[in-house]
Motif scaffolding. Structure first.
Motif, PDB file in Angstrom:
ATOM      1  N   LEU A  43      27.550  42.316 -40.101  1.00  0.00           N
ATOM      2  CA  LEU A  43      27.564  43.391 -41.087  1.00  0.00           C
ATOM      3  C   LEU A  43      26.163  43.983 -41.196  1.00  0.00           C
ATOM      4  CD1 LEU A  43      29.246  44.896 -43.231  1.00  0.00           C
ATOM      5  CD2 LEU A  43      28.517  43.165 -44.887  1.00  0.00           C
ATOM      6  N   HIS A  44      26.058  45.280 -40.938  1.00  0.00           N
ATOM      7  CA  HIS A  44      24.777  45.984 -40.984  1.00  0.00           C
ATOM      8  C   HIS A  44      24.744  46.846 -42.244  1.00  0.00           C
ATOM      9  CE1 HIS A  44      23.706  45.048 -36.705  1.00  0.00           C
ATOM     10  NE2 HIS A  44      25.010  44.821 -36.684  1.00  0.00           N
ATOM     11  N   ILE A  45      23.782  46.592 -43.119  1.00  0.00           N
ATOM     12  CA  ILE A  45      23.667  47.306 -44.396  1.00  0.00           C
ATOM     13  C   ILE A  45      22.689  48.456 -44.185  1.00  0.00           C
ATOM     14  CG2 ILE A  45      23.168  47.063 -46.848  1.00  0.00           C
ATOM     15  CD1 ILE A  45      23.554  44.019 -46.428  1.00  0.00           C
ATOM     16  N   VAL A  46      23.223  49.668 -44.117  1.00  0.00           N
ATOM     17  CA  VAL A  46      22.442  50.820 -43.662  1.00  0.00           C
ATOM     18  C   VAL A  46      22.119  51.771 -44.819  1.00  0.00           C
ATOM     19  CG1 VAL A  46      22.336  52.743 -42.033  1.00  0.00           C
ATOM     20  CG2 VAL A  46      23.587  50.644 -41.421  1.00  0.00           C
ATOM     21  N   ALA A  47      20.840  52.025 -45.034  1.00  0.00           N
ATOM     22  CA  ALA A  47      20.416  52.997 -46.044  1.00  0.00           C
ATOM     23  C   ALA A  47      20.556  54.409 -45.486  1.00  0.00           C
ATOM     24  CB  ALA A  47      18.972  52.737 -46.460  1.00  0.00           C
ATOM     25  N   THR A  48      21.058  55.321 -46.298  1.00  0.00           N
ATOM     26  CA  THR A  48      21.255  56.709 -45.886  1.00  0.00           C
ATOM     27  C   THR A  48      20.543  57.641 -46.869  1.00  0.00           C
ATOM     28  OG1 THR A  48      23.351  56.763 -47.102  1.00  0.00           O
ATOM     29  CG2 THR A  48      23.449  56.227 -44.743  1.00  0.00           C
ATOM     30  N   PRO A  49      20.350  58.913 -46.529  1.00  0.00           N
ATOM     31  CA  PRO A  49      19.596  59.831 -47.392  1.00  0.00           C
ATOM     32  C   PRO A  49      20.173  59.945 -48.800  1.00  0.00           C
ATOM     33  CG  PRO A  49      19.865  60.785 -45.217  1.00  0.00           C
ATOM     34  CD  PRO A  49      20.726  59.554 -45.246  1.00  0.00           C
ATOM     35  N   ILE A  50      19.285  60.181 -49.771  1.00  0.00           N
ATOM     36  CA  ILE A  50      19.734  60.410 -51.146  1.00  0.00           C
ATOM     37  C   ILE A  50      19.917  61.894 -51.415  1.00  0.00           C
ATOM     38  CG2 ILE A  50      18.643  58.302 -51.987  1.00  0.00           C
ATOM     39  CD1 ILE A  50      16.398  60.011 -53.161  1.00  0.00           C
ATOM     40  N   GLY A  51      19.620  62.722 -50.438  1.00  0.00           N
ATOM     41  CA  GLY A  51      19.788  64.165 -50.611  1.00  0.00           C
ATOM     42  C   GLY A  51      19.479  64.915 -49.340  1.00  0.00           C
ATOM     43  N   ASN A  52      18.222  64.863 -48.910  1.00  0.00           N
ATOM     44  CA  ASN A  52      17.790  65.571 -47.722  1.00  0.00           C
ATOM     45  C   ASN A  52      18.207  64.803 -46.472  1.00  0.00           C
ATOM     46  OD1 ASN A  52      16.140  66.676 -45.566  1.00  0.00           O
ATOM     47  ND2 ASN A  52      14.932  67.663 -47.159  1.00  0.00           N
ATOM     48  N   ALA A 153      16.745  55.696 -54.136  1.00  0.00           N
ATOM     49  CA  ALA A 153      16.482  56.518 -55.311  1.00  0.00           C
ATOM     50  C   ALA A 153      15.534  55.811 -56.269  1.00  0.00           C
ATOM     51  CB  ALA A 153      17.797  56.860 -56.019  1.00  0.00           C
ATOM     52  N   VAL A 154      15.641  54.487 -56.347  1.00  0.00           N
ATOM     53  CA  VAL A 154      14.779  53.711 -57.235  1.00  0.00           C
ATOM     54  C   VAL A 154      13.307  53.893 -56.856  1.00  0.00           C
ATOM     55  CG1 VAL A 154      14.141  51.384 -57.978  1.00  0.00           C
ATOM     56  CG2 VAL A 154      16.556  52.001 -57.750  1.00  0.00           C
ATOM     57  N   LEU A 227      16.195  64.385 -56.617  1.00  0.00           N
ATOM     58  CA  LEU A 227      15.103  63.960 -55.748  1.00  0.00           C
ATOM     59  C   LEU A 227      15.424  64.222 -54.281  1.00  0.00           C
ATOM     60  CD1 LEU A 227      14.160  60.611 -57.497  1.00  0.00           C
ATOM     61  CD2 LEU A 227      12.803  62.714 -57.447  1.00  0.00           C
ATOM     62  N   THR A 228      14.465  64.738 -53.566  1.00  0.00           N
ATOM     63  CA  THR A 228      14.493  65.110 -52.134  1.00  0.00           C
ATOM     64  C   THR A 228      15.324  66.357 -51.861  1.00  0.00           C
ATOM     65  OG1 THR A 228      16.437  63.886 -51.264  1.00  0.00           O
ATOM     66  CG2 THR A 228      14.386  62.635 -51.564  1.00  0.00           C
ATOM     67  N   LYS A 229      15.908  66.959 -52.888  1.00  0.00           N
ATOM     68  CA  LYS A 229      16.748  68.134 -52.689  1.00  0.00           C
ATOM     69  C   LYS A 229      15.988  69.413 -53.039  1.00  0.00           C
ATOM     70  CE  LYS A 229      20.854  65.424 -53.846  1.00  0.00           C
ATOM     71  NZ  LYS A 229      22.033  65.305 -54.724  1.00  0.00           N
ATOM     72  N   LEU A 230      16.650  70.539 -52.869  1.00  0.00           N
ATOM     73  CA  LEU A 230      16.024  71.832 -53.054  1.00  0.00           C
ATOM     74  C   LEU A 230      15.477  72.022 -54.468  1.00  0.00           C
ATOM     75  CD1 LEU A 230      15.384  74.615 -51.845  1.00  0.00           C
ATOM     76  CD2 LEU A 230      17.682  75.352 -52.568  1.00  0.00           C
ATOM     77  N   LYS A 253      21.659  69.386 -64.624  1.00  0.00           N
ATOM     78  CA  LYS A 253      22.599  69.173 -63.530  1.00  0.00           C
ATOM     79  C   LYS A 253      21.955  68.274 -62.483  1.00  0.00           C
ATOM     80  CE  LYS A 253      24.903  73.669 -64.033  1.00  0.00           C
ATOM     81  NZ  LYS A 253      25.260  74.946 -63.372  1.00  0.00           N
ATOM     82  N   GLY A 254      22.790  67.598 -61.717  1.00  0.00           N
ATOM     83  CA  GLY A 254      22.290  66.806 -60.596  1.00  0.00           C
ATOM     84  C   GLY A 254      22.153  65.326 -60.893  1.00  0.00           C
ATOM     85  N   GLU A 255      21.572  64.632 -59.916  1.00  0.00           N
ATOM     86  CA  GLU A 255      21.387  63.180 -60.005  1.00  0.00           C
ATOM     87  C   GLU A 255      20.121  62.869 -60.791  1.00  0.00           C
ATOM     88  OE1 GLU A 255      23.688  61.224 -58.929  1.00  0.00           O
ATOM     89  OE2 GLU A 255      24.842  62.844 -58.041  1.00  0.00           O
ATOM     90  N   ILE A 256      20.227  61.893 -61.711  1.00  0.00           N
ATOM     91  CA  ILE A 256      19.122  61.594 -62.631  1.00  0.00           C
ATOM     92  C   ILE A 256      18.646  60.143 -62.472  1.00  0.00           C
ATOM     93  CG2 ILE A 256      18.408  61.501 -65.048  1.00  0.00           C
ATOM     94  CD1 ILE A 256      19.096  64.316 -64.161  1.00  0.00           C
ATOM     95  N   VAL A 257      17.329  59.977 -62.417  1.00  0.00           N
ATOM     96  CA  VAL A 257      16.712  58.654 -62.533  1.00  0.00           C
ATOM     97  C   VAL A 257      15.636  58.764 -63.616  1.00  0.00           C
ATOM     98  CG1 VAL A 257      15.524  56.751 -61.396  1.00  0.00           C
ATOM     99  CG2 VAL A 257      17.087  58.204 -60.073  1.00  0.00           C
ATOM    100  N   VAL A 258      15.664  57.847 -64.562  1.00  0.00           N
ATOM    101  CA  VAL A 258      14.706  57.855 -65.666  1.00  0.00           C
ATOM    102  C   VAL A 258      13.738  56.679 -65.498  1.00  0.00           C
ATOM    103  CG1 VAL A 258      14.392  57.717 -68.167  1.00  0.00           C
ATOM    104  CG2 VAL A 258      16.370  58.934 -67.212  1.00  0.00           C
ATOM    105  N   ILE A 259      12.457  56.978 -65.601  1.00  0.00           N
ATOM    106  CA  ILE A 259      11.419  55.949 -65.507  1.00  0.00           C
ATOM    107  C   ILE A 259      10.725  55.862 -66.865  1.00  0.00           C
ATOM    108  CG2 ILE A 259       9.399  55.145 -64.241  1.00  0.00           C
ATOM    109  CD1 ILE A 259      11.792  55.514 -62.453  1.00  0.00           C
TER     110      ILE A 259
END
Length: 319
Positions: A43-52, A153-154, A227-230, A253-259
């Motif tokens: 099993l290969h755990i593959v990270a993919t883009p979060i936007g771009n 994204a983290v 993040l990483t998007k237009l 609108k869009g994906e949100i991460v709060v720090i």
């Protein structure tokens, strides 16, 4: 969670393999086709883009192109990525509603020597997505697990926020109901590090209001979006100011991460306390003042600088 990809270059047309046209293990990037070898079984755990879509590694593309199948949280989302890079690997749905029977079928395929790639809708699998149970089942079955690192994204939000990164705590999504959300925030008040939270856009104003009330309005924070998007934006301010802003402007609108920055403990001198002095003196018998202060501070949760100052006083008075 379904996410929109921003594609900076035109997608490459793909042809579905048929009985007379076997699937080739290849991908196309920068206008060039690359053939790749089949990955090792497991099993290969593959990270993919979060936007771009350009935020993907060559190793990830090679793994996705040559795997026997790709297990995707939402096949519609992953299909966009595969089409962009000319990858024709079969897609199988694996999401939060997949039951034990589905996992058993995947484990059987892995036992038979297949190479399966696990992806989430975006970012690194197993972070706030349903891949954990499958990985756990594969480990229990003695099967190989291979991480293929990449976008997260983290980490992207953390480095963009401008807050300390030496120690952080990933909380993920807070409870949806206000009472439960506040209770959970209460448990995070004394976490000695930067907090990282995911949040739905429509709940962001309420969450920031609760965070300001529980954690304190003066806590530094950042709201990162798309993040990483237009339309990537990062709003940096105190919790109180961010809460007021998004309450007035309404949900974004869009994906949100709060720090959120760590709790700030004001410097102060630790007053003489028999129990605390006893701990410090015991530590001083075997350690330097600096090391003794660190040990006692870690054990008691008291400010390290204040413990050090008290240790200096005790060391001088005892000599």
């Amino acid at each position: 969670m379904t996410r929109r990809f921003d594609s900076p270059e035109p997608a490459v047309p793909t042809r579905k393999p048929g009985p007379d046209r076997p699937r080739t293990h290849s991908f196309t990037a920068f206008g060039l086709a690359s053939e790749v070898e089949r990955p090792s079984p497991g099993l290969h755990i593959v990270a993919t883009p979060i936007g771009n879509l350009r935020d993907i590694t060559i190793r990830a593309l090679a793994t996705l192109a040559a795997a026997d199948a790709i297990l995707a949280e939402d096949t519609r989302v992953t299909r966009v990525l595969l089409a962009h890079y000319g990858i024709t690997t079969p897609l199988l749905a694996y999401h939060e509603h997949s039951n034990d029977a589905v996992r058993e079928r995947m484990i059987a395929r892995l036992r038979a020597g297949e190479a399966l790639a696990l992806v989430s809708d975006a970012g690194t699998p197993l972070v706030s997505d349903p891949g954990y149970k499958l990985v756990q089942a594969a480990i229990e079955a003695g099967l190989a697990i291979t991480p293929v690192p990449g976008p997260s994204a983290v980490m992207t939000a953390l480095v963009a926020a401008g807050l300390p990164t030496d120690r952080f705590f990933f909380e993920g999504f807070l409870p949806q109901k206000a009472g439960a959300r506040r209770n959970r925030l209460e448990a995070l008040v004394t976490v000695p590090g930067t907090l990282v939270l995911f949040e739905s856009p429509h709940r962001l104003p309420e969450m920031l209001s609760d965070a300001a009330a529980v954690l304190g309005p003066d806590r530094p924070a950042a709201v990162t979006r798309e993040l990483t998007k237009l339309y990537e934006t990062v709003r940096r301010d105190t919790l109180g100011s961010l809460s007021a802003r998004f309450t007035e402007d309404g949900p974004p609108k869009g994906e949100i991460v709060v720090i959120i920055g760590a709790a700030v403990t004001p410097d102060r001198t630790v007053e003489g306390d028999a129990a605390l002095d006893g701990l410090i003196r015991t530590a001083l018998e075997r350690h330097s003042i600096k090391d003794a202060a660190s040990l006692v501070a870690d054990e008691t949760g008291q400010p390290r600088r204040a413990i050090y100052a008290r240790a200096l006083v005790l060391a001088r008075s005892d000599n």
